[in-house]
Enzyme design. Sequence first.
Site, mmCIF file in Angstrom:
data_model
loop_
_atom_site.group_PDB
_atom_site.id
_atom_site.type_symbol
_atom_site.label_atom_id
_atom_site.label_comp_id
_atom_site.label_asym_id
_atom_site.label_seq_id
_atom_site.Cartn_x
_atom_site.Cartn_y
_atom_site.Cartn_z
ATOM 1 N N LYS A 19 0.728 -1.202 -0.051
ATOM 2 C CA LYS A 19 0.128 -0.100 0.254
ATOM 3 C C LYS A 19 0.838 1.353 -0.109
ATOM 4 C CE LYS A 19 -3.715 -2.621 1.755
ATOM 5 N NZ LYS A 19 -4.350 -3.009 3.024
ATOM 6 N N GLN A 58 -5.204 -1.814 9.366
ATOM 7 C CA GLN A 58 -5.089 -3.300 8.670
ATOM 8 C C GLN A 58 -5.726 -4.221 9.666
ATOM 9 O OE1 GLN A 58 -3.580 -3.702 5.701
ATOM 10 N NE2 GLN A 58 -4.356 -5.722 5.852
ATOM 11 N N ASP A 66 -11.820 1.957 3.361
ATOM 12 C CA ASP A 66 -11.816 0.736 3.225
ATOM 13 C C ASP A 66 -13.331 0.324 2.981
ATOM 14 O OD1 ASP A 66 -9.805 -0.933 3.154
ATOM 15 O OD2 ASP A 66 -9.626 -1.298 5.102
#
Length: 279
Positions: free
Chosen positions: A50, A94, A117
């Site tokens: 990322k 995460q 997300d």
Amino acid sequence: MAAQIIDGKAVSAKVKEEVRQEIEREGLEVGLAVVIVGDDPASRVYVNNKKKACEVCGIKSYEYALPAETTEEELLELVDTLNADKNVNGILVQLPLPKHLNEEKVIERISPLKDVDAFHAANVGKIMIGNYAFLPCTPAGCMELIHSAGIDVSGKECVVIGRSNIVGKPMAMLLLHENGTVTVCHSRTKDLKEVCRRADILVAAVGRANFVTADMVKDGAVVIDVGINRTEDGKLCGDVKFDEVSEKASFITPVPGGVGPMTIAMLMKNTVMAKRIQG
Ligand code: NAD
């Protein structure tokens, strides 16, 4: 005839290049904070990827690597700080988090405007009614791959194997938005093989190597493999038995090099979107 392989690396490079150009053209200053707790090796790889994608796109990345013993209070405090930070447009925590941390509570603490997300209940609700800013990265990446192959979802029989909040459920919703006739299969589904054999578009998001075999696939189906698994010899593989299924499908995504790179590209796209909706 062997299936055409949908090249996720190429499509993701194109998406990232579009993001880069958009940022450059408009002189945008965009920041993404990535929070990782503990030292899960797979999570570490994702976070590094990322970070690299941010560099490619011209997005500033802020990494917060916290020890496994971090308390929920400390993590929530960091989320609050990032919510208030004007330089941070997107926040990504995460997953999975260490067991003592409540993932749902942490996700709900992220400002929905920075939830790149699209896991926050407010964003999930928006996706449900079809009026959204962010789409969850992996399903959105799958849709982008389907489009890149020139496939029109409308009226097609779509079967999604897996019903997780991250992949299966939103994937089904996105196919539905494009007028697919969608069936969601899961661990309690009876006659899975028969259901899958009806699919014009089959999406596998199970998390089991070689789960989808050729006898589960209709001739000419489009097969999207979301799975990321390791074989006994440590090699990366998807949920689909690629060698035999690719002899039957019309299009297929490989692992690696299929859905995986798309997830990250869509994250970059969402981060720019976050900047825009924050004004
Ligand atoms: P999950 O474990 O939350 O969900 C798996 C789903 O598979 C469940 O809904 C379950 O009902 C279903 N399932 C399990 N056994 C089954 C069976 N025998 N028959 C039918 N259905 C069955 O997993 P997830 O988070 O949705 O991830 C799925 C896979 O996708 C994993 O391999 C994961 O690593 C991968 N993944 C990839 C990306 C990417 O960027 N490519 C992103 C997220 C997840």
